[in-house]
Design a protein around this motif. Structure first.
Motif, PDB file in Angstrom:
ATOM      1  N   SER A 210      46.426  45.027  45.635  1.00  0.00           N
ATOM      2  CA  SER A 210      46.877  44.281  46.807  1.00  0.00           C
ATOM      3  C   SER A 210      47.824  44.999  47.827  1.00  0.00           C
ATOM      4  O   SER A 210      48.384  44.241  48.532  1.00  0.00           O
ATOM      5  N   THR A 215      42.490  41.588  48.375  1.00  0.00           N
ATOM      6  CA  THR A 215      41.574  41.921  47.181  1.00  0.00           C
ATOM      7  C   THR A 215      40.434  40.925  47.716  1.00  0.00           C
ATOM      8  O   THR A 215      39.447  41.218  46.823  1.00  0.00           O
ATOM      9  N   GLN A 223      37.869  43.570  41.852  1.00  0.00           N
ATOM     10  CA  GLN A 223      38.755  42.350  42.035  1.00  0.00           C
ATOM     11  C   GLN A 223      39.299  42.204  40.352  1.00  0.00           C
ATOM     12  O   GLN A 223      40.444  41.790  40.239  1.00  0.00           O
ATOM     13  N   THR A 226      41.925  44.610  39.837  1.00  0.00           N
ATOM     14  CA  THR A 226      43.165  44.278  40.467  1.00  0.00           C
ATOM     15  C   THR A 226      43.695  43.238  40.063  1.00  0.00           C
ATOM     16  O   THR A 226      45.126  42.676  40.118  1.00  0.00           O
ATOM     17  N   ASP A 227      43.142  42.077  39.258  1.00  0.00           N
ATOM     18  CA  ASP A 227      43.729  40.971  38.643  1.00  0.00           C
ATOM     19  C   ASP A 227      44.572  41.510  37.706  1.00  0.00           C
ATOM     20  O   ASP A 227      45.520  40.642  37.215  1.00  0.00           O
TER      21      ASP A 227
END
Length: 277
Positions: A210, A215, A223, A226-227
């Motif tokens: 992010s 995102t 996603q 990215t988490d």
């Protein structure tokens, strides 16, 4: 004292009967090596060019090339994107400049400097801790340049304590990542290999996060990545501290990543350094 050697006075310390160096000796050795590395930077100021130019180039690039379109999607235009991206840039600086500790370490091995250090009665960990300390100084310098440019392009510093907290969090995370690059600097043959490997690690982590854009519009599988990406949690924590918003979850996740990476990679880096032939 030259920039590449340490005098006997710098390494003289009481060594215990079992050969161990006490904490006071380690601290003295680390201080002497930090001084050596800072003197080297003074003799080679070009080594600071990346810390000086990278914040300028990346800030201007993302604000003026992507700021209009991404800012419009955020609902705040270019000014809104400045508030979004600058905290993310602090996270990016912590990761990108950490790579320099690995390339510098590899160059020291190839130039024979590390052979000189390992022939002296100094703590092996002191050499690595000194490298990390000086790279953190470079990172803080780059962050200062970044914030100067950020203010010039319209960033509003809403909370000075939040800014300092965000920079401190980035420094903690950067110090953990430096152990990864120190390990690469030991096990890979040259600085070019370290740089290439660093690029393969940095590129997906930075752009799959992010830092530069929200995102929410990313595919579900991305996603999910990215988490769990520590750069996302670092960027979001810095955003919350500097601009406002939720902080606690991202702060603790980032600290957890930092502790875990350091706990795993610091002993590995020190062991590889001690046993490298």
């Amino acid at each position: 004292m030259s920039a590449t050697t340490l005098s006997p006075a710098d390494v003289k310390t009481e060594i215990k009967d079992d050969g161990r160096i006490p904490l006071r000796g380690h601290l003295r050795h680390t201080g002497a090596l930090v001084r050596r590395n800072l003197l080297w930077i003074r003799q080679d100021p070009e080594s600071m060019f990346d810390a000086l130019l990278m914040p300028v180039v990346f800030t201007l690039l993302f604000v003026y090339v992507f700021g209009g379109s991404i800012g419009q999607a955020l609902g705040g235009g270019q000014d809104g994107y400045v508030q979004y991206v600058i905290p993310g840039m602090i996270a990016m600086m912590s990761m990108t400049l950490s790579q320099g500790v690995g390339t510098g370490f590899s160059q020291d091995f190839n130039s024979g400097v590390m052979d000189r250090f390992r022939s002296l009665p100094i703590g092996r960990g002191s050499v690595l801790f000194a490298k990390v300390s000086v790279e953190l100084v470079r990172m803080l310098f780059a962050t200062t340049v970044l914030m100067i440019v950020a203010v010039l392009v319209g960033f509003d510093i809403n909370s000075w304590p939040g800014l300092f907290a965000a920079v401190g969090l980035a420094a903690v995370f950067a110090s953990s990542i430096m152990w990864v690059f120190l390990t690469l600097g030991v096990i890979l043959k040259n600085a070019q290999s370290v740089q290439a490997m660093g690029f393969l690690v940095l590129f997906p982590l930075q752009f799959g996060s992010s830092i530069f854009a929200p995102t929410a519009s990313m595919p579900g599988w991305l996603q999910a990545f990215t988490d769990y990406n520590p750069l996302s949690t670092l960027a979001d924590a810095a955003r919350g501290l500097m601009v406002g918003g939720p902080v606690a979850h991202d702060l603790w996740v980032t600290l957890g990543w930092s502790v875990a990476i350091t706990a795993v990679m610091a002993p590995v880096a020190i062991h590889k350094f001690r046993t490298k032939s």
